[in-house]
Design a protein around this motif. Structure first.
Motif, mmCIF file in Angstrom:
data_model
loop_
_atom_site.group_PDB
_atom_site.id
_atom_site.type_symbol
_atom_site.label_atom_id
_atom_site.label_comp_id
_atom_site.label_asym_id
_atom_site.label_seq_id
_atom_site.Cartn_x
_atom_site.Cartn_y
_atom_site.Cartn_z
ATOM 1 N N UNK A 91 0.922 -1.113 0.278
ATOM 2 C CA UNK A 91 -0.003 -0.117 0.169
ATOM 3 C C UNK A 91 0.890 1.404 -0.018
ATOM 4 N N UNK A 92 2.068 1.094 0.910
ATOM 5 C CA UNK A 92 2.794 2.336 1.006
ATOM 6 C C UNK A 92 3.550 2.523 -0.445
ATOM 7 N N UNK A 93 3.885 1.548 -1.138
ATOM 8 C CA UNK A 93 4.547 1.913 -2.466
ATOM 9 C C UNK A 93 3.452 2.237 -3.607
ATOM 10 N N UNK A 94 2.328 2.328 -3.311
ATOM 11 C CA UNK A 94 1.077 2.650 -3.949
ATOM 12 C C UNK A 94 1.102 1.735 -5.349
ATOM 13 N N UNK A 95 1.108 0.414 -4.994
ATOM 14 C CA UNK A 95 0.949 -0.578 -6.049
ATOM 15 C C UNK A 95 -0.398 -0.704 -6.415
ATOM 16 N N UNK A 96 -0.997 -0.759 -7.755
ATOM 17 C CA UNK A 96 -2.399 -0.520 -7.936
ATOM 18 C C UNK A 96 -3.183 -1.775 -7.314
ATOM 19 N N UNK A 97 -2.443 -2.996 -7.360
ATOM 20 C CA UNK A 97 -3.201 -4.085 -6.999
ATOM 21 C C UNK A 97 -3.484 -4.135 -5.592
ATOM 22 N N UNK A 98 -2.507 -3.521 -4.502
ATOM 23 C CA UNK A 98 -2.791 -3.450 -3.158
ATOM 24 C C UNK A 98 -3.775 -2.351 -2.827
ATOM 25 N N UNK A 99 -3.994 -1.243 -3.764
ATOM 26 C CA UNK A 99 -4.850 -0.129 -3.650
ATOM 27 C C UNK A 99 -6.362 -0.208 -3.628
ATOM 28 N N UNK A 100 -6.576 -1.376 -4.318
ATOM 29 C CA UNK A 100 -8.035 -1.878 -4.583
ATOM 30 C C UNK A 100 -7.925 -3.240 -5.296
ATOM 31 N N UNK A 101 -8.905 -4.141 -5.014
ATOM 32 C CA UNK A 101 -9.017 -5.397 -5.572
ATOM 33 C C UNK A 101 -9.312 -5.382 -7.041
ATOM 34 N N UNK A 102 -8.521 -6.067 -7.791
ATOM 35 C CA UNK A 102 -8.874 -6.199 -9.516
ATOM 36 C C UNK A 102 -9.497 -7.291 -9.657
ATOM 37 N N UNK A 103 -9.829 -8.335 -8.676
ATOM 38 C CA UNK A 103 -10.502 -9.330 -9.032
ATOM 39 C C UNK A 103 -10.409 -10.277 -7.737
ATOM 40 N N UNK A 104 -11.148 -11.386 -7.726
ATOM 41 C CA UNK A 104 -11.236 -12.260 -6.407
ATOM 42 C C UNK A 104 -10.100 -12.855 -6.228
ATOM 43 N N UNK A 105 -9.027 -13.135 -7.113
ATOM 44 C CA UNK A 105 -8.002 -14.121 -6.977
ATOM 45 C C UNK A 105 -6.611 -12.975 -7.222
ATOM 46 N N UNK A 106 -6.746 -11.767 -7.016
ATOM 47 C CA UNK A 106 -5.775 -10.882 -7.048
ATOM 48 C C UNK A 106 -4.634 -11.218 -6.146
ATOM 49 N N UNK A 107 -3.457 -11.100 -6.539
ATOM 50 C CA UNK A 107 -2.353 -11.377 -6.037
ATOM 51 C C UNK A 107 -0.977 -10.453 -6.516
ATOM 52 N N UNK A 108 -0.209 -10.480 -5.696
ATOM 53 C CA UNK A 108 1.453 -9.892 -6.132
ATOM 54 C C UNK A 108 2.499 -10.971 -6.263
ATOM 55 N N UNK A 109 3.006 -10.810 -7.434
ATOM 56 C CA UNK A 109 4.320 -11.861 -7.527
ATOM 57 C C UNK A 109 5.446 -11.053 -7.240
#
Length: 241
Positions: free
Chosen positions: A138-156
């Motif tokens: 969230x602190x990095x402002x990663x877009x996938x951390x700011x809001x869910x893009x899908x039910x299986x959302x994840x960060x690699x």
């Protein structure tokens, strides 16, 4: 082990044109923001390039999907969700596998649009986001951390870097060909790359007609020597460039 050819950045439909090669350096332009973003093209210093590539449709204050995100500590954080994430899971992509990010590029003004590899990520961690994003993302402002893009959302996450030179060895498109006509490595043959099973895609002369759409193409390489040596050369060319 698996190699994932992962399409990212501007193209004719996402953004409007190829990302630029500037003074010999590939500059991948993030696509316009979808579900969430707090990052503008101005924030990344890419506003002039985004405006030119989009023919004025995007400007300095437009939000962009800053992903994959390459950090100063030599790591990368890449978000995925939906059908593309499901495909990665079904193909068994996991820790130790390598994403090779490619996109559409062209020398400013005169260059022919072509696909080239511009960065890599060696997976060390997979962070599911269904129960919430870690504060550091969230602190990095990663877009996938700011809001869910899908039910299986994840960060690699893992070791990763962007090439600082547009080396000919990192180009996929054959000279003079349409972007989707690739000179494939010799080890890559029919049956070894997801979404590319059709026989008419595998052409004589070591060429591959890649699919026009799609994000993640997975190659299972196991312990075979040739693809491991090829991958090592690609990573060396990225890190040494």
């Amino acid at each position: 082990m698996k190699i994932v050819f992962s399409r990212k950045g501007f193209d004719s439909s996402a953004g409007g044109g190829p990302s630029p090669i500037i003074d010999g350096r590939p500059v991948s332009l993030p696509i316009p923001a979808g579900a969430a973003s707090r990052t503008t093209y101005r924030d990344l210093g890419l506003h002039e390039h985004a405006a030119k590539a989009s023919r004025g449709r995007l400007g300095a204050d437009d939000l962009c999907h800053h992903d994959p995100m390459f950090l100063d500590d030599g790591t990368c954080a890449f978000g995925q969700c939906g059908a593309a994430q499901t495909h990665l899971e079904r193909q068994g992509v996991g820790l130790g596998d390598v994403f090779l990010f490619f996109g559409l590029f062209a020398e400013e003004e005169t260059g022919e649009p072509h696909h080239r590899i511009f960065a890599y990520l060696r997976v060390e961690e997979i962070v599911p986001l269904g129960s919430g994003a870690p504060a550091e993302l969230v602190d990095l402002k990663h877009p996938h951390a700011l809001a869910m893009h899908g039910s299986n959302d994840c960060v690699w996450r893992g070791e990763g870097m962007v090439a600082s030179r547009a080396l000919p060895q990192l180009r996929l498109t054959v000279p003079g060909g349409p972007p989707t006509l690739w000179q494939r490595p010799e080890w890559l043959r029919r049956g070894a790359l997801s979404y590319h099973d059709r026989a008419d895609r595998w052409l004589r002369g070591g060429r591959l007609r890649s699919v026009a759409r799609g994000q993640e193409f997975v190659a299972e390489i196991g312990r075979r020597k040739a693809p491991h040596e090829w991958l090592a050369r690609v990573v060396d060319e990225i890190t040494a460039s």
